[in-house]
Motif scaffolding. Sequence first.
Motif, PDB file in Angstrom:
ATOM      1  N   LYS A  57       0.836  -1.206   0.000  1.00  0.00           N
ATOM      2  CA  LYS A  57       0.000   0.000   0.000  1.00  0.00           C
ATOM      3  C   LYS A  57       0.870   1.255   0.000  1.00  0.00           C
ATOM      4  CE  LYS A  57      -3.676   2.315   2.486  1.00  0.00           C
ATOM      5  NZ  LYS A  57      -4.555   2.311   3.646  1.00  0.00           N
ATOM      6  N   SER A 100      -1.288  -2.638  -5.460  1.00  0.00           N
ATOM      7  CA  SER A 100      -2.461  -3.383  -5.006  1.00  0.00           C
ATOM      8  C   SER A 100      -2.113  -4.862  -4.960  1.00  0.00           C
ATOM      9  CB  SER A 100      -3.626  -3.190  -5.976  1.00  0.00           C
ATOM     10  OG  SER A 100      -4.019  -1.851  -6.026  1.00  0.00           O
ATOM     11  N   PRO A 138      -1.934   0.292  -9.414  1.00  0.00           N
ATOM     12  CA  PRO A 138      -3.300   0.739  -9.717  1.00  0.00           C
ATOM     13  C   PRO A 138      -3.310   1.617 -10.971  1.00  0.00           C
ATOM     14  CG  PRO A 138      -2.810   1.057  -7.404  1.00  0.00           C
ATOM     15  CD  PRO A 138      -1.516   0.671  -8.082  1.00  0.00           C
TER      16      PRO A 138
END
Length: 145
Positions: free
Chosen positions: A113, A118, A137
């Motif tokens: 994170k 992800s 992402p």
Amino acid sequence: MSATADPADKSNPAARLGFEEGQIIQELGYDEDCDQELREGIEDITGSDLVDEDYDDVADGVLLWHREEDGDLTDALVDALEYLAEGGLIWLLTPKTGRDGHVEAHEIADAAKTAGLSQTSSVAIAKDWAGTRLATPKAARSGKR
């Protein structure tokens, strides 16, 4: 196994990683404890040798071997992103539970994170290693490079 191994070949554990023929895969964190069968399986699928940390061009994917004693996982993930092609994946390989160097799942989630990744899946990929698939992402990829 041949250099044109079928990615759907169930006898090749690397087939579960989703790499394809012609891809360049950068390997980081290699040491003598790494699973040789898995490494060779990836090379069979892609048709080329894994490249190391000295590779200075864009790679289609990263194979990151990481153990608890290897230092900060977030830093390792950020480094792995340096030459990763847009849409490329990082496979984080860590020792399985109960093995020396095991990395806790919450540490992987936190580091991913923080690095802007992800966590999409996890697999038991080799006798002593678990794999965690990490993706950039879409929003983060659009601003990359």
